[in-house]
Enzyme design. Structure first.
Site, short mmCIF file in Angstrom:
data_model
loop_
_atom_site.label_atom_id
_atom_site.label_comp_id
_atom_site.label_asym_id
_atom_site.label_seq_id
_atom_site.Cartn_x
_atom_site.Cartn_y
_atom_site.Cartn_z
N PHE A 119 6.86 1.57 -4.39
CA PHE A 119 8.25 1.79 -3.95
C PHE A 119 8.80 3.18 -4.26
CE2 PHE A 119 7.88 -2.83 -4.25
CZ PHE A 119 8.41 -3.23 -3.02
N ASP A 138 0.84 -1.20 0.00
CA ASP A 138 0.00 0.00 0.00
C ASP A 138 0.88 1.25 0.00
OD1 ASP A 138 0.80 -0.14 2.68
OD2 ASP A 138 -1.12 0.56 3.46
N TYR A 178 2.90 4.77 0.72
CA TYR A 178 3.52 5.41 1.87
C TYR A 178 2.49 6.34 2.53
CZ TYR A 178 7.93 3.97 -0.37
OH TYR A 178 8.94 3.26 -0.95
N HIS A 222 11.15 -9.54 0.91
CA HIS A 222 10.89 -8.11 0.71
C HIS A 222 12.19 -7.32 0.89
CE1 HIS A 222 9.08 -4.12 1.30
NE2 HIS A 222 8.00 -4.62 0.73
#
Length: 223
Positions: free
Chosen positions: A80, A67, A69, A189
């Site tokens: 990202f 989701d 920032y 991740h």
């Protein structure tokens, strides 16, 4: 949702999805939240930035995030990625580290990944909005139904795509993808909280090898 900006190719592909009751519910929820003075990220014109920046016909790689920032000025509708003036988040610093190790990559001073989106990397968060300061606050409003439908459409209507699934959340979407038609690259991740296990996956050179094999232009990862 403010002034939505989304490329016409996606409007055509997703026309049936935009008519579903759950999508109307998302719209109503966001409108009501704003009327109640809630601050939502990213701003309305950037909610569909991934779709506006990477037309359906040009998608070569799908980079799946979770989701947006939730800090002021960070979310820009690309997984990202943060705007140029923002500090580079920890996960993205690890992505850059891996790029530097994997390829001839100079680590930039900013975190804006728009250049990837312009080359066919669909930078898709599974959840497209968030309330300021509250990570994951919109995970149950219907966005995942929408983005699952997007992943299915990509899987069904295209071939030879590379899906980058980083972390357990992204890997949970694997069942939506036809592994006989597409390439799926999985790893931990990039967050330092994952113990830096992301480092060394060499995904970026692997993506370019696959694209060349598919007769497609490789990605210039420099931003």
């Amino acid at each position: 949702m403010g002034s939505i900006k989304i490329h016409d190719s996606w409007k055509n592909v997703l026309s049936d999805v935009f008519e579903t009751p759950y999508f109307q519910n998302i719209r109503q929820f966001l409108t009501a939240e704003k009327q109640h003075g809630k601050l939502i990220y990213p701003p309305g014109n950037l909610i569909f930035n991934a779709f506006d920046s990477t037309p359906f016909d040009e998608v070569k790689v799908v980079l799946l995030g979770q989701d947006p920032y939730h800090g002021a000025g960070q979310a820009m509708g690309l997984s990202f990625s943060v705007p140029r003036q923002m500090p580079i988040p920890a996960s993205l610093r690890n992505v850059y580290k891996e790029l530097a190790d994997d390829l001839d990559f100079s680590i930039p001073s900013h975190g804006d990944l728009s250049a990837w989106a312009g080359q066919g990397v669909l930078m898709l968060n599974a959840i497209l909005t968030v309330e300021a300061g509250r990570a994951g606050s919109h995970k149950d409003i219907g966005w995942q139904k929408f983005t699952d439908a997007v992943i299915r459409k990509l899987s069904e209507e295209k071939s030879g795509l590379v899906f980058l699934l980083w972390g357990n959340f992204a890997r949970s979407k694997k069942d939506l993808i036809d592994g006989n038609k597409h390439y799926i690259l999985e790893s931990p991740h990039p967050s330092p909280l994952a113990g830096n296990a992301f480092l060394g996956n060499r995904h970026f050179s692997m993506v370019n090898e696959i694209l060349l094999k598919e007769g497609k232009k490789p990605i210039d990862w420099q931003v």
